[in-house]
Design a protein around this motif. Sequence first.
Motif, PDB file in Angstrom:
ATOM      1  N   THR A 166       0.785  -1.233   0.000  1.00 33.43           N
ATOM      2  CA  THR A 166       0.000   0.000   0.000  1.00 33.43           C
ATOM      3  C   THR A 166       0.819   1.286   0.000  1.00 33.43           C
ATOM      4  O   THR A 166       0.266   2.360   0.221  1.00 33.43           O
ATOM      5  CB  THR A 166      -0.943   0.009   1.221  1.00 33.43           C
ATOM      6  OG1 THR A 166      -0.186  -0.271   2.404  1.00 33.43           O
ATOM      7  CG2 THR A 166      -2.030  -1.027   1.068  1.00 33.43           C
ATOM      8  N   SER A 167       2.106   1.190  -0.241  1.00 33.26           N
ATOM      9  CA  SER A 167       2.933   2.401  -0.281  1.00 33.26           C
ATOM     10  C   SER A 167       3.445   2.659  -1.692  1.00 33.26           C
ATOM     11  O   SER A 167       4.093   1.800  -2.290  1.00 33.26           O
ATOM     12  CB  SER A 167       4.133   2.267   0.661  1.00 33.26           C
ATOM     13  OG  SER A 167       5.028   3.352   0.472  1.00 33.26           O
ATOM     14  N   PRO A 168       3.182   3.856  -2.261  1.00 28.98           N
ATOM     15  CA  PRO A 168       3.727   4.199  -3.582  1.00 28.98           C
ATOM     16  C   PRO A 168       5.248   4.103  -3.630  1.00 28.98           C
ATOM     17  O   PRO A 168       5.835   3.909  -4.699  1.00 28.98           O
ATOM     18  CB  PRO A 168       3.250   5.636  -3.804  1.00 28.98           C
ATOM     19  CG  PRO A 168       2.021   5.758  -2.960  1.00 28.98           C
ATOM     20  CD  PRO A 168       2.301   4.916  -1.739  1.00 28.98           C
ATOM     21  N   LYS A 169       5.903   4.215  -2.464  1.00 34.35           N
ATOM     22  CA  LYS A 169       7.360   4.153  -2.420  1.00 34.35           C
ATOM     23  C   LYS A 169       7.905   2.773  -2.781  1.00 34.35           C
ATOM     24  O   LYS A 169       9.099   2.631  -3.075  1.00 34.35           O
ATOM     25  CB  LYS A 169       7.855   4.549  -1.033  1.00 34.35           C
ATOM     26  CG  LYS A 169       7.576   5.998  -0.671  1.00 34.35           C
ATOM     27  CD  LYS A 169       8.093   6.333   0.718  1.00 34.35           C
ATOM     28  CE  LYS A 169       7.795   7.781   1.085  1.00 34.35           C
ATOM     29  NZ  LYS A 169       8.258   8.107   2.460  1.00 34.35           N
ATOM     30  N   LEU A 254      -8.172  -7.500   8.638  1.00 35.69           N
ATOM     31  CA  LEU A 254      -7.093  -8.248   9.277  1.00 35.69           C
ATOM     32  C   LEU A 254      -5.882  -8.208   8.357  1.00 35.69           C
ATOM     33  O   LEU A 254      -6.013  -8.425   7.142  1.00 35.69           O
ATOM     34  CB  LEU A 254      -7.515  -9.707   9.503  1.00 35.69           C
ATOM     35  CG  LEU A 254      -6.410 -10.702   9.888  1.00 35.69           C
ATOM     36  CD1 LEU A 254      -5.885 -10.406  11.284  1.00 35.69           C
ATOM     37  CD2 LEU A 254      -6.923 -12.138   9.808  1.00 35.69           C
ATOM     38  N   THR A 255      -4.707  -7.923   8.907  1.00 32.50           N
ATOM     39  CA  THR A 255      -3.479  -7.931   8.114  1.00 32.50           C
ATOM     40  C   THR A 255      -2.494  -8.944   8.684  1.00 32.50           C
ATOM     41  O   THR A 255      -2.276  -8.995   9.895  1.00 32.50           O
ATOM     42  CB  THR A 255      -2.837  -6.531   8.068  1.00 32.50           C
ATOM     43  OG1 THR A 255      -3.677  -5.656   7.316  1.00 32.50           O
ATOM     44  CG2 THR A 255      -1.472  -6.572   7.399  1.00 32.50           C
ATOM     45  N   LEU A 256      -1.905  -9.735   7.771  1.00 32.29           N
ATOM     46  CA  LEU A 256      -0.896 -10.725   8.133  1.00 32.29           C
ATOM     47  C   LEU A 256       0.415 -10.346   7.446  1.00 32.29           C
ATOM     48  O   LEU A 256       0.420  -9.982   6.266  1.00 32.29           O
ATOM     49  CB  LEU A 256      -1.345 -12.123   7.692  1.00 32.29           C
ATOM     50  CG  LEU A 256      -2.720 -12.588   8.176  1.00 32.29           C
ATOM     51  CD1 LEU A 256      -3.064 -13.947   7.579  1.00 32.29           C
ATOM     52  CD2 LEU A 256      -2.779 -12.634   9.695  1.00 32.29           C
ATOM     53  N   TRP A 257       1.511 -10.473   8.182  1.00 29.10           N
ATOM     54  CA  TRP A 257       2.819 -10.069   7.630  1.00 29.10           C
ATOM     55  C   TRP A 257       3.901 -10.975   8.199  1.00 29.10           C
ATOM     56  O   TRP A 257       3.795 -11.442   9.350  1.00 29.10           O
ATOM     57  CB  TRP A 257       3.095  -8.612   7.999  1.00 29.10           C
ATOM     58  CG  TRP A 257       4.382  -8.055   7.455  1.00 29.10           C
ATOM     59  CD1 TRP A 257       4.634  -7.624   6.180  1.00 29.10           C
ATOM     60  CD2 TRP A 257       5.607  -7.843   8.188  1.00 29.10           C
ATOM     61  NE1 TRP A 257       5.925  -7.161   6.070  1.00 29.10           N
ATOM     62  CE2 TRP A 257       6.544  -7.292   7.288  1.00 29.10           C
ATOM     63  CE3 TRP A 257       5.987  -8.085   9.502  1.00 29.10           C
ATOM     64  CZ2 TRP A 257       7.840  -6.972   7.670  1.00 29.10           C
ATOM     65  CZ3 TRP A 257       7.282  -7.769   9.890  1.00 29.10           C
ATOM     66  CH2 TRP A 257       8.190  -7.211   8.977  1.00 29.10           C
ATOM     67  N   GLY A 258       4.920 -11.252   7.396  1.00 30.92           N
ATOM     68  CA  GLY A 258       6.033 -12.090   7.830  1.00 30.92           C
ATOM     69  C   GLY A 258       7.307 -11.282   8.010  1.00 30.92           C
ATOM     70  O   GLY A 258       7.610 -10.404   7.186  1.00 30.92           O
ATOM     71  N   GLU A 259       8.056 -11.580   9.047  1.00 31.06           N
ATOM     72  CA  GLU A 259       9.276 -10.816   9.321  1.00 31.06           C
ATOM     73  C   GLU A 259      10.364 -11.027   8.278  1.00 31.06           C
ATOM     74  O   GLU A 259      11.317 -10.251   8.208  1.00 31.06           O
ATOM     75  CB  GLU A 259       9.809 -11.182  10.709  1.00 31.06           C
ATOM     76  CG  GLU A 259       8.958 -10.640  11.846  1.00 31.06           C
ATOM     77  CD  GLU A 259       9.618 -10.802  13.201  1.00 31.06           C
ATOM     78  OE1 GLU A 259      10.793 -11.222  13.247  1.00 31.06           O
ATOM     79  OE2 GLU A 259       8.958 -10.508  14.212  1.00 31.06           O
ATOM     80  N   SER A 267       7.377  -0.987   7.883  1.00 33.58           N
ATOM     81  CA  SER A 267       6.937   0.413   7.909  1.00 33.58           C
ATOM     82  C   SER A 267       5.656   0.619   7.104  1.00 33.58           C
ATOM     83  O   SER A 267       4.828   1.478   7.441  1.00 33.58           O
ATOM     84  CB  SER A 267       8.046   1.326   7.371  1.00 33.58           C
ATOM     85  OG  SER A 267       8.406   0.961   6.044  1.00 33.58           O
ATOM     86  N   VAL A 268       5.474  -0.173   6.042  1.00 40.40           N
ATOM     87  CA  VAL A 268       4.254  -0.077   5.227  1.00 40.40           C
ATOM     88  C   VAL A 268       3.049  -0.547   6.037  1.00 40.40           C
ATOM     89  O   VAL A 268       1.976   0.079   6.021  1.00 40.40           O
ATOM     90  CB  VAL A 268       4.403  -0.913   3.935  1.00 40.40           C
ATOM     91  CG1 VAL A 268       3.088  -0.974   3.167  1.00 40.40           C
ATOM     92  CG2 VAL A 268       5.498  -0.329   3.056  1.00 40.40           C
ATOM     93  N   ILE A 269       3.206  -1.652   6.757  1.00 38.50           N
ATOM     94  CA  ILE A 269       2.120  -2.179   7.584  1.00 38.50           C
ATOM     95  C   ILE A 269       1.816  -1.214   8.732  1.00 38.50           C
ATOM     96  O   ILE A 269       0.647  -0.974   9.076  1.00 38.50           O
ATOM     97  CB  ILE A 269       2.507  -3.566   8.153  1.00 38.50           C
ATOM     98  CG1 ILE A 269       2.988  -4.499   7.021  1.00 38.50           C
ATOM     99  CG2 ILE A 269       1.353  -4.178   8.922  1.00 38.50           C
ATOM    100  CD1 ILE A 269       1.998  -4.714   5.917  1.00 38.50           C
ATOM    101  N   GLU A 270       2.861  -0.658   9.308  1.00 39.66           N
ATOM    102  CA  GLU A 270       2.712   0.277  10.421  1.00 39.66           C
ATOM    103  C   GLU A 270       1.914   1.506  10.006  1.00 39.66           C
ATOM    104  O   GLU A 270       1.016   1.957  10.733  1.00 39.66           O
ATOM    105  CB  GLU A 270       4.109   0.679  10.905  1.00 39.66           C
ATOM    106  CG  GLU A 270       4.149   1.224  12.304  1.00 39.66           C
ATOM    107  CD  GLU A 270       5.588   1.382  12.788  1.00 39.66           C
ATOM    108  OE1 GLU A 270       5.799   1.266  14.000  1.00 39.66           O
ATOM    109  OE2 GLU A 270       6.492   1.607  11.946  1.00 39.66           O
ATOM    110  N   LEU A 271       2.226   2.042   8.818  1.00 42.87           N
ATOM    111  CA  LEU A 271       1.508   3.216   8.324  1.00 42.87           C
ATOM    112  C   LEU A 271       0.044   2.883   8.053  1.00 42.87           C
ATOM    113  O   LEU A 271      -0.856   3.664   8.390  1.00 42.87           O
ATOM    114  CB  LEU A 271       2.171   3.740   7.050  1.00 42.87           C
ATOM    115  CG  LEU A 271       1.477   4.935   6.362  1.00 42.87           C
ATOM    116  CD1 LEU A 271       1.380   6.121   7.325  1.00 42.87           C
ATOM    117  CD2 LEU A 271       2.223   5.328   5.094  1.00 42.87           C
TER     118      LEU A 271
END
Length: 312
Positions: A166-169, A254-259, A267-271
Amino acid sequence: MSEVSSILSRPENWLFFALLAGTLIFLLWLFWGLKRKSLEAEALTTKTLQIDAGEVRYHRSGSGPHVLLLHGIGASLSCWRHLVPLLNSDFTVTAVDLIGFGQSSKPIDVDYTLDFQVKCLTQISEKLKIEKAIVVGNSMGGNIGLWLALKHPEFVARLVLIAPATSPKLVPLKLDRHLWLAYPASAFVNRAFVNWAYRRTLGQAERLSAAHVDETFGIYKRQPHSIRSFLRATAAIRDPRLLIEVHNLKVPVLTLWGEFDRLVPWSVIELLAKRIPSMKVYVHSSGGHHLQEDFPEWVSEKIQNFVLEKLD
């Protein structure tokens, strides 16, 4: 020592040791092959349907509430092959090759934006008689799922995002303005590059699927339309409207993310979590970008708990 030297000096003993070593190597190879085979899920059975933009390949199985699976950029419905069998005992699971990807049509006269893909999904849902669904999107598919929920909240019962891009960056260059690259790039695509790119989506190297690599290689090797679609689809990641409008979401997320995600940083998930305060987030300490391939059981459990509202 003399006895050992005597044993080793006899030709018949050398032959015995050679046969023994060969047998051990064969058994180790067989064990590794069986282990690899056990990790290779069977290919999903597919059908096709026709919408305005072209032909869409899809998989459907199971019964119960609808779950709609949306893959990321460059991927296909095959990325869900481990997850589908874990969900279709409780849900009617539909996975699609988005227009521009996999075995679906790749028209050259469309822009592959969020609006375009949502329009395609509404037509697909009408054709398949899906009135409401739990939408699960990985990477770019998460972006499309978010936009679908914003534009058609009546359709999305719940939204599950797996490493949403979700980040244009994440795409600093406007690749959709350099479509000429599709033609030379298609000539240089090789299996080693596809293998490397696919490996970057995984946190668990043993999940690498030779069949999936071959499928992806066939889609992009000397196929400029496939690469053109890929370049244009980066607009769905660069779209600045998404982060501006997500606060208007009316569905549970709900968002799932792997380290071990090499493509979408924390940082994208955090934002995104700041923009959607009600969003639930779970992190897997060993998962990569394709959590549904790395740890499908974990993803399935989180989805089912989310649907039943038993989040811990």
